[in-house]
Enzyme design. Structure first.
Site, PDB file in Angstrom:
ATOM      1  N   ARG A 183       0.828  -1.214   0.000  1.00 44.84           N
ATOM      2  CA  ARG A 183       0.000   0.000   0.000  1.00 44.84           C
ATOM      3  C   ARG A 183       0.859   1.259   0.000  1.00 44.84           C
ATOM      4  NH1 ARG A 183      -4.157  -1.288   2.965  1.00 44.84           N
ATOM      5  NH2 ARG A 183      -2.537  -2.519   3.952  1.00 44.84           N
ATOM      6  N   THR A 184       1.839   1.319   0.882  1.00 46.50           N
ATOM      7  CA  THR A 184       2.648   2.532   0.985  1.00 46.50           C
ATOM      8  C   THR A 184       3.426   2.774  -0.304  1.00 46.50           C
ATOM      9  OG1 THR A 184       2.837   2.188   3.363  1.00 46.50           O
ATOM     10  CG2 THR A 184       4.398   3.703   2.378  1.00 46.50           C
TER      11      THR A 184
ATOM     12  N   LYS B 239      24.035  -9.103  -2.489  1.00 49.19           N
ATOM     13  CA  LYS B 239      25.370  -9.303  -3.051  1.00 49.19           C
ATOM     14  C   LYS B 239      26.454  -8.705  -2.166  1.00 49.19           C
ATOM     15  CE  LYS B 239      23.376  -8.751  -7.637  1.00 49.19           C
ATOM     16  NZ  LYS B 239      23.138  -7.616  -8.520  1.00 49.19           N
TER      17      LYS B 239
ATOM     18  N   ARG C 196      11.971   3.119   2.844  1.00 48.85           N
ATOM     19  CA  ARG C 196      11.347   2.280   3.870  1.00 48.85           C
ATOM     20  C   ARG C 196      12.394   1.292   4.344  1.00 48.85           C
ATOM     21  NH1 ARG C 196       6.298  -0.596   5.300  1.00 48.85           N
ATOM     22  NH2 ARG C 196       5.467   1.494   5.074  1.00 48.85           N
TER      23      ARG C 196
END
Lengths: 340, 169
Positions: free
Chosen positions: A82-83, A110, A132
């Site tokens: 959603r965000t 990596k 985020r």
């Protein structure tokens, strides 16, 4: 996890989180990392701008040219549908070019360091990072290391902050209830693990909300939560009495260390929002949830889908509010005198 | 130096009626540009006896100086309470100077639909156009020095002020 035991950013392990980092020398908002350090007036200005963006839904072409030619990178080190989607839509409606990078499945696997990843992405002429991350302080860290013309928007960092969620919640409350000074707002559930709750409490305080209550078991409330200027209730029935707004929090199962509560079923028995408990609140009380809701854990489906629920409105409002934040931090990057 | 605003508005209303009848337009849709343009549009709306509600545009999201100046602190929602498609739109503003505001307003208007035509009525125009934009109806043409600015104060009563700009430091 950084800052596991230091809620509210009081002593974060990632180094100090100076709210002043958010503003440039001219006092203009450059990054949005946390609600702390903003003024009530600035929040109101952002909500007013969002109101205008919400009006854009009447346009056949739901797009304005404000960020034409700018590149926005959604940098998600933690999953979120959603965000990320509403940030992406917001940037696209502002005519920016948007890239979504899901880091958990890319460079860090990596062995590339966060700083190396950042430098590489910055070399691609990105103008804004939407970040985020599961670690508190991650967005601040990135904001400290980006080039001067680049803006950083915190889309949730650990337990620390989720400022745009708080702003869209304020927008939703204002649309339904108007003046904050006469409102009683209750935040219910897992406050301890919730960056959303922390940002909401700061925003509600800055808007001079009449009374802010937090309701939850002792094990899910941060220590010294009263210092944030809230009234604490350990009994949901007492806490919900006469409130105008109920904000249910998601039980953060993936963040939960074992032993904080016996079972989801018991949590619902003690803290879940049911129709019967909702009836204790003031008439016309609205029910909010930042999503995704655990039905039957913190909220009954009949309440989540009921007439007092504004949960889906919150999602729609998220687009307009994120547009307002993006255009506020991206505008006026070249500081010149006032023109006609 | 400036005539009373009510005189200008009467003159504009007369000119507008003439212009509309020449163009065979019977149902123009009025759109005022925030803030002064809305005040002028409200007055014209009354004088022309139109029934359809007025449209209002805030062009903040379409300005060409956003990257230099940033977001205008007081953005008001735009509202067009009618479908723009195939309509004859009359844009109304208080002052026509560089033409950049009108350019932004037209861009915004076209994001709502495809009008049949767009006309422009302004209370005051002054020299200094930076774009090929011209008003069909003008209340008054003002000759101003570069360091002067004309501002409409309102909404009640409406009054034109000529203000001296601070010399650039």
């Amino acid at each position: 996890m950084i800052n596991q035991d230091n809620p509210a950013g009081s002593r974060p392990a990632a180094g100090p989180l100076p709210p002043s980092l958010q503003f440039n020398a001219q006092g203009r908002l450059r990054h949005l990392l946390t609600i702390e350090g903003l003024s009530g007036a600035l929040i109101t200005e952002i909500l007013d701008t969002a109101e205008s963006f919400a009006g854009m839904n009447a346009q056949a072409v739901k797009k304005v040219p404000l960020l034409r030619g700018k590149t926005v990178m959604n940098l998600f080190f933690e999953a979120s549908t959603r965000t990320r989607t509403t940030f992406e839509l917001a940037a696209k409606r502002l005519s920016a070019d948007v890239l979504n990078i899901n880091i958990s499945t890319s460079a860090t696997v990596k062995g590339e360091s966060l700083l190396d990843t950042l430098r590489n992405l910055q070399a691609m002429y990105v103008d804004m990072f939407v970040v985020r991350h599961a670690d508190s302080g991650a967005a601040h860290f990135i904001a400290r290391h980006v080039a001067p013309h680049v803006s950083v928007l915190n889309a949730g960092d650990g337990r620390h902050a989720h400022p745009t969620q708080a702003l869209l919640d304020m927008f939703t409350i204002r649309r339904h209830k108007g003046d904050f000074t006469r409102l009683k707002v209750a935040i219910v559930g897992d406050i301890l693990h919730s960056r959303v709750a922390r940002s909401q409490i700061h925003a509600l305080n800055l808007l001079n909300t009449g009374e802010v209550r937090v309701i939850g078991p002792k094990t899910l409330l941060p220590a010294h939560v009263e210092d944030l200027g809230v009234h604490v209730f350990h009994d949901i029935r007492a806490g919900l009495r006469d409130v105008d707004v109920i904000i249910m929090l998601r039980l953060q199962k993936e963040r939960m260390e074992s032993g904080l509560l016996p079972s989801e079923h018991e949590f619902f028995q003690l803290w879940g929002l049911t129709e019967e408990r909702l009836a204790l609140a003031a008439p016309g009380c609205i029910v909010m949830h930042p999503g995704p809701a655990n039905r039957g854990v913190e909220i009954d489906s009949r309440v989540a889908d009921g007439p007092q629920s504004v949960i889906l409105e919150q999602v729609s409002n998220g687009i307009a509010v994120r547009m307002a934040v993006m255009s506020t931090i991206m505008g006026g990057s070249v500081n010149q005198g006032a023109g006609a | 130096m400036t005539e009373p605003v009510s005189t200008l508005l009467d003159r504009m209303a007369d000119a507008l009626r003439r212009h509309l009848s020449e163009q065979h337009i019977t149902d123009p849709a009025l759109v005022g540009i925030h803030t002064g343009g809305v005040w002028v549009a409200e007055q014209l709306h009354q004088r022309l006896g139109l029934n359809e509600p007025l449209g209002k545009l805030d062009i903040s999201f379409y300005r060409d100086d956003f990257s230099r100046m940033g977001m205008h602190p007081q953005v008001r929602p735009s509202s067009l309470p009618f479908a723009v498609d195939e309509r004859h739109i009359l844009l109304v503003d208080d002052v026509l100077f560089t033409g950049r505001t009108i350019r932004a307003a037209m861009n915004e208007l076209f994001d709502y639909g495809r009008p049949a035509s767009v006309m422009l009525a302004v209370l005051v125009e002054r020299d200094g156009r930076e774009l090929p934009i011209q008003a069909q109806v003008v209340g008054q043409h003002l000759k101003l020095r570069a360091d002067e600015q004309v501002k409409l104060r309102g909404p009640d009563p409406l009054r034109l002020d000529i203000v001296q700009l601070e010399p650039a430091s």
